[in-house]
Design a protein around this motif. Structure first.
Motif, PDB file in Angstrom:
ATOM      1  N   MET A 109       0.839  -1.205   0.000  1.00  0.00           N
ATOM      2  CA  MET A 109       0.000   0.000   0.000  1.00  0.00           C
ATOM      3  C   MET A 109       0.874   1.256   0.000  1.00  0.00           C
ATOM      4  O   MET A 109       0.550   2.252  -0.636  1.00  0.00           O
ATOM      5  CB  MET A 109      -0.952   0.004   1.205  1.00  0.00           C
ATOM      6  N   GLU A 110       1.992   1.190   0.711  1.00  0.00           N
ATOM      7  CA  GLU A 110       2.920   2.331   0.731  1.00  0.00           C
ATOM      8  C   GLU A 110       3.506   2.567  -0.666  1.00  0.00           C
ATOM      9  O   GLU A 110       3.773   3.695  -1.047  1.00  0.00           O
ATOM     10  CB  GLU A 110       4.065   2.054   1.719  1.00  0.00           C
ATOM     11  N   ALA A 111       3.709   1.473  -1.396  1.00  0.00           N
ATOM     12  CA  ALA A 111       4.361   1.587  -2.710  1.00  0.00           C
ATOM     13  C   ALA A 111       3.388   2.006  -3.821  1.00  0.00           C
ATOM     14  O   ALA A 111       3.817   2.501  -4.865  1.00  0.00           O
ATOM     15  CB  ALA A 111       5.015   0.255  -3.081  1.00  0.00           C
ATOM     16  N   CYS A 112       2.082   1.806  -3.583  1.00  0.00           N
ATOM     17  CA  CYS A 112       1.095   2.146  -4.621  1.00  0.00           C
ATOM     18  C   CYS A 112       1.068   3.662  -4.841  1.00  0.00           C
ATOM     19  O   CYS A 112       1.030   4.434  -3.882  1.00  0.00           O
ATOM     20  CB  CYS A 112      -0.308   1.704  -4.202  1.00  0.00           C
ATOM     21  N   LEU A 113       1.041   4.053  -6.088  1.00  0.00           N
ATOM     22  CA  LEU A 113       0.912   5.477  -6.395  1.00  0.00           C
ATOM     23  C   LEU A 113      -0.566   5.838  -6.431  1.00  0.00           C
ATOM     24  O   LEU A 113      -1.427   4.974  -6.602  1.00  0.00           O
ATOM     25  CB  LEU A 113       1.537   5.761  -7.770  1.00  0.00           C
ATOM     26  N   SER A 114      -0.865   7.117  -6.296  1.00  0.00           N
ATOM     27  CA  SER A 114      -2.250   7.573  -6.390  1.00  0.00           C
ATOM     28  C   SER A 114      -2.856   7.077  -7.707  1.00  0.00           C
ATOM     29  O   SER A 114      -2.215   7.145  -8.754  1.00  0.00           O
ATOM     30  CB  SER A 114      -2.273   9.103  -6.338  1.00  0.00           C
ATOM     31  N   GLY A 115      -4.074   6.541  -7.629  1.00  0.00           N
ATOM     32  CA  GLY A 115      -4.737   6.058  -8.838  1.00  0.00           C
ATOM     33  C   GLY A 115      -4.506   4.582  -9.127  1.00  0.00           C
ATOM     34  O   GLY A 115      -5.111   4.022 -10.037  1.00  0.00           O
ATOM     35  N   THR A 116      -3.627   3.926  -8.337  1.00  0.00           N
ATOM     36  CA  THR A 116      -3.387   2.496  -8.553  1.00  0.00           C
ATOM     37  C   THR A 116      -4.675   1.714  -8.316  1.00  0.00           C
ATOM     38  O   THR A 116      -5.476   2.051  -7.455  1.00  0.00           O
ATOM     39  CB  THR A 116      -2.306   1.980  -7.570  1.00  0.00           C
ATOM     40  N   ARG A 117      -4.840   0.653  -9.069  1.00  0.00           N
ATOM     41  CA  ARG A 117      -5.998  -0.234  -8.889  1.00  0.00           C
ATOM     42  C   ARG A 117      -5.493  -1.550  -8.308  1.00  0.00           C
ATOM     43  O   ARG A 117      -4.613  -2.172  -8.894  1.00  0.00           O
ATOM     44  CB  ARG A 117      -6.686  -0.481 -10.227  1.00  0.00           C
ATOM     45  N   LEU A 118      -6.095  -1.954  -7.189  1.00  0.00           N
ATOM     46  CA  LEU A 118      -5.566  -3.118  -6.460  1.00  0.00           C
ATOM     47  C   LEU A 118      -6.672  -4.135  -6.146  1.00  0.00           C
ATOM     48  O   LEU A 118      -7.770  -3.753  -5.743  1.00  0.00           O
ATOM     49  CB  LEU A 118      -4.936  -2.639  -5.148  1.00  0.00           C
ATOM     50  N   ILE A 119      -6.327  -5.410  -6.336  1.00  0.00           N
ATOM     51  CA  ILE A 119      -7.229  -6.500  -5.945  1.00  0.00           C
ATOM     52  C   ILE A 119      -6.515  -7.301  -4.858  1.00  0.00           C
ATOM     53  O   ILE A 119      -5.349  -7.656  -5.026  1.00  0.00           O
ATOM     54  CB  ILE A 119      -7.511  -7.475  -7.121  1.00  0.00           C
ATOM     55  N   PHE A 120      -7.222  -7.608  -3.782  1.00  0.00           N
ATOM     56  CA  PHE A 120      -6.596  -8.316  -2.656  1.00  0.00           C
ATOM     57  C   PHE A 120      -7.301  -9.650  -2.393  1.00  0.00           C
ATOM     58  O   PHE A 120      -8.527  -9.734  -2.390  1.00  0.00           O
ATOM     59  CB  PHE A 120      -6.672  -7.434  -1.399  1.00  0.00           C
ATOM     60  N   SER A 121      -6.473 -10.684  -2.118  1.00  0.00           N
ATOM     61  CA  SER A 121      -6.982 -12.018  -1.764  1.00  0.00           C
ATOM     62  C   SER A 121      -7.405 -12.041  -0.310  1.00  0.00           C
ATOM     63  O   SER A 121      -6.577 -12.208   0.573  1.00  0.00           O
ATOM     64  CB  SER A 121      -5.870 -13.058  -1.865  1.00  0.00           C
ATOM     65  N   SER A 122      -8.690 -11.924  -0.072  1.00  0.00           N
ATOM     66  CA  SER A 122      -9.169 -12.101   1.292  1.00  0.00           C
ATOM     67  C   SER A 122      -9.840 -13.475   1.384  1.00  0.00           C
ATOM     68  O   SER A 122      -9.714 -14.294   0.472  1.00  0.00           O
ATOM     69  CB  SER A 122     -10.109 -10.958   1.691  1.00  0.00           C
ATOM     70  N   HIS A 240     -11.476 -12.544 -10.623  1.00  0.00           N
ATOM     71  CA  HIS A 240     -10.456 -11.490 -10.548  1.00  0.00           C
ATOM     72  C   HIS A 240     -10.453 -10.635 -11.819  1.00  0.00           C
ATOM     73  O   HIS A 240     -10.275  -9.421 -11.755  1.00  0.00           O
ATOM     74  CB  HIS A 240      -9.064 -12.096 -10.342  1.00  0.00           C
ATOM     75  N   PHE A 241     -10.650 -11.286 -12.962  1.00  0.00           N
ATOM     76  CA  PHE A 241     -10.687 -10.489 -14.201  1.00  0.00           C
ATOM     77  C   PHE A 241     -11.962  -9.639 -14.252  1.00  0.00           C
ATOM     78  O   PHE A 241     -11.935  -8.508 -14.741  1.00  0.00           O
ATOM     79  CB  PHE A 241     -10.535 -11.399 -15.430  1.00  0.00           C
ATOM     80  N   SER A 242     -13.055 -10.157 -13.699  1.00  0.00           N
ATOM     81  CA  SER A 242     -14.275  -9.338 -13.620  1.00  0.00           C
ATOM     82  C   SER A 242     -14.030  -8.139 -12.710  1.00  0.00           C
ATOM     83  O   SER A 242     -14.480  -7.022 -12.997  1.00  0.00           O
ATOM     84  CB  SER A 242     -15.448 -10.161 -13.072  1.00  0.00           C
ATOM     85  N   ALA A 243     -13.322  -8.367 -11.612  1.00  0.00           N
ATOM     86  CA  ALA A 243     -13.018  -7.267 -10.684  1.00  0.00           C
ATOM     87  C   ALA A 243     -12.126  -6.229 -11.370  1.00  0.00           C
ATOM     88  O   ALA A 243     -12.296  -5.018 -11.177  1.00  0.00           O
ATOM     89  CB  ALA A 243     -12.341  -7.814  -9.429  1.00  0.00           C
ATOM     90  N   ILE A 244     -11.206  -6.690 -12.191  1.00  0.00           N
ATOM     91  CA  ILE A 244     -10.321  -5.769 -12.921  1.00  0.00           C
ATOM     92  C   ILE A 244     -11.137  -4.893 -13.874  1.00  0.00           C
ATOM     93  O   ILE A 244     -10.938  -3.677 -13.950  1.00  0.00           O
ATOM     94  CB  ILE A 244      -9.228  -6.581 -13.674  1.00  0.00           C
ATOM     95  N   GLU A 245     -12.093  -5.504 -14.566  1.00  0.00           N
ATOM     96  CA  GLU A 245     -12.935  -4.706 -15.472  1.00  0.00           C
ATOM     97  C   GLU A 245     -13.761  -3.699 -14.688  1.00  0.00           C
ATOM     98  O   GLU A 245     -13.908  -2.543 -15.080  1.00  0.00           O
ATOM     99  CB  GLU A 245     -13.883  -5.623 -16.249  1.00  0.00           C
TER     100      GLU A 245
END
Ligand code: NAD
Ligand code: UD1
Length: 332
Positions: A109-122, A240-245
């Motif tokens: 999270m510290e490394a992500c730049l503003s506007g990054t899109r992230l999917i997390f395995s919960s 995950h690909f649906s989440a990316i879209e």
């Protein structure tokens, strides 16, 4: 929008996702430190896909290095699978699980730049033993293990960073992922003293012991054994690909959580019966005591993901059992 950074890409779910992303022609940067995997998948990806690059790194200990990698690669999407996942082990090694799972997420999270899109395995483990079944995203969150605590904490951390750093994030809560991709490239490890049911069934046949211990037959379920929502790995990866879209199309500061499950509960006996039938095996049942920490029933209400992500699980239990075995039956 074709650059994906995938953490945990040497493992079961991250590796299957990585394989699909490369087949879809994404440019992939993978990170793993092999704490719970080998380099088999990485060797395959390197050999077969020119758009794959890899960094061997422990995400939990080197925040500055993680930042450098993110700055150099400038990913459009980050899919964060890396983590330790054994509930029992987390209870005996809480320091390892907090350090590994939460600090890795923090560094990312510290490394992500503003506007990054992230999917997390919960995980569905964030719901603990829920009296409400099927479980929707509105159900209460409860920590019942160190592993569960690290998933809840990671979700909260991601939520705060999403708001304060303008990171668009989706946490996907997996129910019980099983089986293998039809191409049989990436498989779940069944060789390293598995605890989970499907790899255990495979281990039983491979070792020719022909008997599985079923943990408890006195639950308040149709046949007395525990019921779970098993989901085919390919359905999970498609989610995950649906989440990316979805995340691509949506607004700033997005933070969402979704269940990835089928919405169907299957008992241990039903799963073993299906496995034996579709694979012509003859695994027998040995009823033993309940396993400490097991819940009676756990299955998803997947409507939110069905509606908003426009994703639905399609594989049956028979297909999960068939694909799990097909991928490994010729292993020596
Ligand atoms: P896996 O162990 O096969 O893969 C995880 C990968 O992450 C491994 O290759 C491991 O070496 C890597 N890793 C772990 N810590 C790391 C670190 N600090 N730095 C770099 N790499 C690291 O597990 P999986 O089944 O593929 O699970 C992937 C994710 O999905 C995990 O976060 C897990 O908690 C979550 N999840 C899994 C299940 C399941 O049943 N498999 C269910 C719910 C959630
Ligand atoms: C477990 C974790 C869960 C984690 C998931 C994937 C616990 C309490 N839960 O889920 O948090 O997300 O693994 O890593 O550890 N069973 C047998 N015999 C066996 C193995 C399993 O009867 O040898 C039964 C279990 O009692 C359960 C069902 O099979 O009823 C499924 O077990 P498993 O595959 O381990 O998954 P979960 O316990 O649901």
């Amino acid at each position: 929008m074709k650059k994906i950074l995938i953490t945990g890409c040497a493992g079961y779910i991250g590796g299957t996702f990585c394989y699909e992303a490369l087949k879809k022609n994404y440019e992939v940067l993978g990170i793993d430190n092999f704490i719970n995997s080998t380099d088999k998948n990485i060797k395959y990806f390197k050999k077969n896909f020119s758009k794959f690059r890899f960094v061997d790194l422990d995400l939990s200990i080197s925040g500055e290095k993680v930042k450098d990698i993110f700055n150099d690669f400038a990913p459009d999407y980050v899919v964060h699978f890396a983590g330790l996942k054994a509930v029992g082990e987390s209870e005996t090694k809480p320091d390892l699980y907090w350090q590994n799972n939460v600090l890795s997420t923090m560094n990312i999270m510290e490394a992500c730049l503003s506007g990054t899109r992230l999917i997390f395995s919960s995980s569905a483990t964030v719901y603990g033993e829920s009296v409400i079944q099927p479980i929707s995203e509105k159900c209460a969150i409860k920590s019942e293990s160190v592993y569960g605590s690290t998933k809840i904490s990671s979700e909260l951390l991601i939520k705060d960073y999403s708001r304060t750093k303008n990171i668009e994030a989706i946490c996907l809560r997996y129910f019980n992922p099983v089986g293998s991709h039809k191409d049989g490239i990436v498989v779940e490890d069944y060789t390293n003293k598995p605890n989970n049911l499907m790899p255990k069934l495979i281990e039983v046949i491979k070792n020719k012991s022909n008997e599985i211990s079923v943990f408890g037959n006195d639950y308040n379920t149709q046949d007395g054994t525990g019921e779970r929502d098993y989901i085919h790995i390919s359905d999970l990866v498609a989610g995950h690909f649906s989440a990316i879209e979805y995340i691509y199309d949506n607004e700033e500061n997005l933070f969402k959580t979704y269940n990835l499950g089928t919405g169907k509960a299957t008992s241990v006996l039903e799963l073993v019966e299906s496995f034996n039938r579709v694979n012509s095996t003859n695994i027998k049942i040995d009823f033993t005591d309940r396993r400490k920490g097991d819940v009676e029933v756990c299955y998803a209400d997947p409507h939110l993901a069905n509606c908003e992500l426009k994703w639905k699980a399609v594989y049956s239990i028979d297909e999960m059992c068939r694909d799990a075995w097909n991928a490994v039956k010729n292993d020596t």
